[in-house]
Design a protein around this motif. Structure first.
Motif, PDB file in Angstrom:
ATOM      1  N   LEU A 166       0.831  -1.205   0.000  1.00  0.00           N
ATOM      2  CA  LEU A 166       0.000   0.000   0.000  1.00  0.00           C
ATOM      3  C   LEU A 166       0.864   1.254   0.000  1.00  0.00           C
ATOM      4  CD1 LEU A 166      -3.075   0.883   0.285  1.00  0.00           C
ATOM      5  CD2 LEU A 166      -2.503   1.282   2.691  1.00  0.00           C
ATOM      6  N   LEU A 167       1.894   1.264   0.844  1.00  0.00           N
ATOM      7  CA  LEU A 167       2.745   2.452   0.954  1.00  0.00           C
ATOM      8  C   LEU A 167       3.535   2.715  -0.319  1.00  0.00           C
ATOM      9  CD1 LEU A 167       4.121   2.020   4.594  1.00  0.00           C
ATOM     10  CD2 LEU A 167       2.414   3.656   3.807  1.00  0.00           C
ATOM     11  N   THR A 168       3.858   1.678  -1.049  1.00  0.00           N
ATOM     12  CA  THR A 168       4.661   1.848  -2.269  1.00  0.00           C
ATOM     13  C   THR A 168       3.821   1.725  -3.539  1.00  0.00           C
ATOM     14  OG1 THR A 168       5.209  -0.524  -2.262  1.00  0.00           O
ATOM     15  CG2 THR A 168       6.752   0.968  -1.156  1.00  0.00           C
ATOM     16  N   GLY A 169       2.506   1.588  -3.386  1.00  0.00           N
ATOM     17  CA  GLY A 169       1.666   1.274  -4.542  1.00  0.00           C
ATOM     18  C   GLY A 169       0.914   2.427  -5.165  1.00  0.00           C
ATOM     19  N   TYR A 170       1.110   3.642  -4.672  1.00  0.00           N
ATOM     20  CA  TYR A 170       0.406   4.793  -5.259  1.00  0.00           C
ATOM     21  C   TYR A 170       0.836   4.966  -6.715  1.00  0.00           C
ATOM     22  CZ  TYR A 170      -1.235   6.290  -0.658  1.00  0.00           C
ATOM     23  OH  TYR A 170      -1.862   6.356   0.565  1.00  0.00           O
ATOM     24  N   ALA A 171      -0.140   5.244  -7.571  1.00  0.00           N
ATOM     25  CA  ALA A 171       0.159   5.368  -9.000  1.00  0.00           C
ATOM     26  C   ALA A 171      -0.915   6.222  -9.666  1.00  0.00           C
ATOM     27  CB  ALA A 171       0.207   3.981  -9.646  1.00  0.00           C
ATOM     28  N   GLU A 172      -0.727   6.474 -10.946  1.00  0.00           N
ATOM     29  CA  GLU A 172      -1.737   7.134 -11.760  1.00  0.00           C
ATOM     30  C   GLU A 172      -2.413   6.073 -12.622  1.00  0.00           C
ATOM     31  OE1 GLU A 172      -2.678  10.286 -11.743  1.00  0.00           O
ATOM     32  OE2 GLU A 172      -1.191  10.940 -10.252  1.00  0.00           O
ATOM     33  N   GLN A 173      -3.714   6.203 -12.789  1.00  0.00           N
ATOM     34  CA  GLN A 173      -4.402   5.276 -13.676  1.00  0.00           C
ATOM     35  C   GLN A 173      -3.917   5.483 -15.114  1.00  0.00           C
ATOM     36  OE1 GLN A 173      -8.571   6.179 -12.361  1.00  0.00           O
ATOM     37  NE2 GLN A 173      -8.798   3.972 -12.599  1.00  0.00           N
ATOM     38  N   THR A 174      -3.689   4.362 -15.795  1.00  0.00           N
ATOM     39  CA  THR A 174      -3.236   4.443 -17.181  1.00  0.00           C
ATOM     40  C   THR A 174      -4.416   4.824 -18.081  1.00  0.00           C
ATOM     41  OG1 THR A 174      -3.733   2.128 -17.659  1.00  0.00           O
ATOM     42  CG2 THR A 174      -1.554   2.632 -16.722  1.00  0.00           C
ATOM     43  N   ILE A 178      -8.506   3.840 -17.673  1.00  0.00           N
ATOM     44  CA  ILE A 178      -9.575   4.845 -17.662  1.00  0.00           C
ATOM     45  C   ILE A 178     -10.574   4.578 -18.782  1.00  0.00           C
ATOM     46  CG2 ILE A 178     -10.084   7.291 -17.960  1.00  0.00           C
ATOM     47  CD1 ILE A 178      -7.395   7.887 -16.611  1.00  0.00           C
ATOM     48  N   ALA A 179     -10.055   4.192 -19.960  1.00  0.00           N
ATOM     49  CA  ALA A 179     -10.942   3.914 -21.101  1.00  0.00           C
ATOM     50  C   ALA A 179     -11.809   2.692 -20.839  1.00  0.00           C
ATOM     51  CB  ALA A 179     -10.104   3.708 -22.359  1.00  0.00           C
ATOM     52  N   LYS A 180     -11.242   1.689 -20.158  1.00  0.00           N
ATOM     53  CA  LYS A 180     -11.980   0.453 -19.908  1.00  0.00           C
ATOM     54  C   LYS A 180     -13.010   0.620 -18.797  1.00  0.00           C
ATOM     55  CE  LYS A 180     -11.218  -4.511 -19.294  1.00  0.00           C
ATOM     56  NZ  LYS A 180     -10.196  -5.571 -19.109  1.00  0.00           N
ATOM     57  N   PHE A 181     -12.666   1.426 -17.802  1.00  0.00           N
ATOM     58  CA  PHE A 181     -13.580   1.659 -16.679  1.00  0.00           C
ATOM     59  C   PHE A 181     -13.745   3.165 -16.472  1.00  0.00           C
ATOM     60  CE2 PHE A 181     -11.333  -2.339 -15.797  1.00  0.00           C
ATOM     61  CZ  PHE A 181     -12.406  -3.219 -15.691  1.00  0.00           C
ATOM     62  N   PRO A 182     -14.456   3.848 -17.367  1.00  0.00           N
ATOM     63  CA  PRO A 182     -14.575   5.310 -17.270  1.00  0.00           C
ATOM     64  C   PRO A 182     -15.229   5.770 -15.977  1.00  0.00           C
ATOM     65  CG  PRO A 182     -16.110   4.413 -18.885  1.00  0.00           C
ATOM     66  CD  PRO A 182     -15.184   3.304 -18.518  1.00  0.00           C
ATOM     67  N   GLY A 183     -16.118   4.936 -15.435  1.00  0.00           N
ATOM     68  CA  GLY A 183     -16.794   5.331 -14.203  1.00  0.00           C
ATOM     69  C   GLY A 183     -15.946   5.158 -12.962  1.00  0.00           C
ATOM     70  N   ALA A 184     -14.772   4.545 -13.106  1.00  0.00           N
ATOM     71  CA  ALA A 184     -13.920   4.256 -11.947  1.00  0.00           C
ATOM     72  C   ALA A 184     -12.755   5.234 -11.835  1.00  0.00           C
ATOM     73  CB  ALA A 184     -13.384   2.837 -12.043  1.00  0.00           C
ATOM     74  N   LYS A 185     -12.863   6.360 -12.504  1.00  0.00           N
ATOM     75  CA  LYS A 185     -11.790   7.340 -12.434  1.00  0.00           C
ATOM     76  C   LYS A 185     -11.662   7.867 -11.011  1.00  0.00           C
ATOM     77  CE  LYS A 185      -9.991  11.441 -14.775  1.00  0.00           C
ATOM     78  NZ  LYS A 185     -10.251  12.464 -15.816  1.00  0.00           N
ATOM     79  N   THR A 186     -10.427   8.057 -10.572  1.00  0.00           N
ATOM     80  CA  THR A 186     -10.179   8.492  -9.195  1.00  0.00           C
ATOM     81  C   THR A 186     -10.833   9.840  -8.936  1.00  0.00           C
ATOM     82  OG1 THR A 186      -8.051   7.346  -9.201  1.00  0.00           O
ATOM     83  CG2 THR A 186      -8.396   8.997  -7.490  1.00  0.00           C
ATOM     84  N   TYR A 192      -5.217   7.149  -6.283  1.00  0.00           N
ATOM     85  CA  TYR A 192      -5.341   5.809  -6.863  1.00  0.00           C
ATOM     86  C   TYR A 192      -4.271   4.890  -6.289  1.00  0.00           C
ATOM     87  CZ  TYR A 192      -5.455   2.059 -10.331  1.00  0.00           C
ATOM     88  OH  TYR A 192      -5.541   0.838 -10.945  1.00  0.00           O
ATOM     89  N   ASN A 193      -4.723   3.759  -5.770  1.00  0.00           N
ATOM     90  CA  ASN A 193      -3.790   2.767  -5.225  1.00  0.00           C
ATOM     91  C   ASN A 193      -4.398   1.389  -5.450  1.00  0.00           C
ATOM     92  OD1 ASN A 193      -2.227   1.028  -3.517  1.00  0.00           O
ATOM     93  ND2 ASN A 193      -1.563   2.814  -2.369  1.00  0.00           N
ATOM     94  N   PRO A 194      -3.861   0.622  -6.395  1.00  0.00           N
ATOM     95  CA  PRO A 194      -4.466  -0.676  -6.745  1.00  0.00           C
ATOM     96  C   PRO A 194      -4.384  -1.714  -5.633  1.00  0.00           C
ATOM     97  CG  PRO A 194      -2.367  -0.394  -7.872  1.00  0.00           C
ATOM     98  CD  PRO A 194      -2.684   0.915  -7.236  1.00  0.00           C
ATOM     99  N   TYR A 195      -3.649  -1.443  -4.565  1.00  0.00           N
ATOM    100  CA  TYR A 195      -3.570  -2.388  -3.457  1.00  0.00           C
ATOM    101  C   TYR A 195      -4.645  -2.109  -2.410  1.00  0.00           C
ATOM    102  CZ  TYR A 195       0.868  -3.668  -5.513  1.00  0.00           C
ATOM    103  OH  TYR A 195       1.831  -4.105  -6.393  1.00  0.00           O
ATOM    104  N   PHE A 196      -5.346  -0.978  -2.544  1.00  0.00           N
ATOM    105  CA  PHE A 196      -6.430  -0.647  -1.627  1.00  0.00           C
ATOM    106  C   PHE A 196      -7.714  -1.297  -2.131  1.00  0.00           C
ATOM    107  CE2 PHE A 196      -9.450   2.423   0.405  1.00  0.00           C
ATOM    108  CZ  PHE A 196      -9.075   2.162   1.719  1.00  0.00           C
TER     109      PHE A 196
END
Length: 276
Positions: A166-174, A178-186, A192-196
């Motif tokens: 979690l501490l090292t997993g912060y990132a930007e959505q690619t 975003i195109a695949k899940f437009p409703g899931a934009k941060t 955005y943290n894919p480990y959360f």
């Protein structure tokens, strides 16, 4: 005759009801087969924590006191401004190698003080922490109380590995995500943290650059190293007696093995020469 007609009507109504349920069930199953539900963003993008190799791992694990002191430093300088450690007392830091004077100084200098109620004035005040006090709670009345970290590695699946990831997993959505899940934009105000669990966390990245803290033992304080060290420290806060428990468990296993050998030897001696 009327009774027979009534029973027939009841059977017809019951059969029709069962038939409707069967048709609905068949339709649902058929729909799931021909048009299965699309995976949600959480199912598709959520990542399993990365493996974390700590000295305390496994049944023979032992605490690395140098690492625990580094982890405490990261907690003190980075995490303590938001998170409490209210199930741990300052004097327990002696188990990490701090002497009595160092423990007293850590307690006295801790930025969050102990709340004290003045019965005469009917108001709350503060006093310096002493070694026997637990780490004081951190309150944020406007936004709620951030989770206490005392038992976080016990309360989360994968424990220390989860904390480290979690501490090292912060990132930007690619753009692809975003195109695949437009409703899931941060959403604004989240990160955005894919480990959360739900991919978006309110806590900003606490470890943003190397050397946020300075280790006295010369260890290079990279983001990954700081995350690893504080994760190891939180394993200790969740179960400070783990090493003792491991040692006791090993002693019990050895005792049982020895007792088994002695019992078998006694059995052979007592029944030697006796035919069954």
């Amino acid at each position: 005759m009327a009774s027979l007609l009534t029973r027939s009507i009841k059977f017809l109504i019951g059969g029709a009801f069962i038939g409707v349920l069967l048709l609905a069930l068949i339709g649902t199953i058929s729909g799931l087969i021909t048009d299965p539900p699309k995976p949600t963003a959480e199912e598709e993008l959520h990542k399993h924590p990365k493996e974390l190799d700590l000295a305390s791992n496994g049944p023979f694990g032992k605490f690395d006191l140098a690492q625990l002191q580094r982890g405490f430093l990261v907690f003190e300088k980075v995490c303590a401004s938001c998170h409490s450690l209210n199930l741990v007392s300052f004097r327990e830091l002696g188990a990490l190698g701090y002497n009595e004077a160092e423990v007293k100084k850590i307690a006295k200098d801790w930025p969050v003080k102990q709340p004290v109620f003045d019965e005469k004035a009917g108001t709350w005040g503060e006093r310096d922490n002493i070694a026997s006090d637990r780490f004081p709670k951190v309150y944020y009345p406007a936004t709620g109380v951030p989770p206490d970290l005392s038992l976080i590695t016990k309360a989360r699946h994968d424990g220390a590995a989860y904390v480290h990831s979690l501490l090292t997993g912060y990132a930007e959505q690619t753009p692809e995500e975003i195109a695949k899940f437009p409703g899931a934009k941060t959403p604004e105000g989240s990160y955005y943290n894919p480990y959360f669990a739900n991919l978006n966390i309110a806590m900003p990245p606490p470890l943003t650059a190397d050397n946020q803290v300075t280790y006295s033992d010369g260890t290079n304080a990279t983001v990954d190293q700081m995350a690893k060290d504080v994760s190891a420290f939180l394993v200790w806060t969740a179960e400070p007696t783990m090493q003792t428990r491991h040692q006791a468990g090993l002693a019990v296993v050895l005792f049982l093995l020895l007792a088994t050998v002695l019992a078998f030897g006694a059995y052979q001696t007592v029944w030697r020469g006796i035919k069954h």
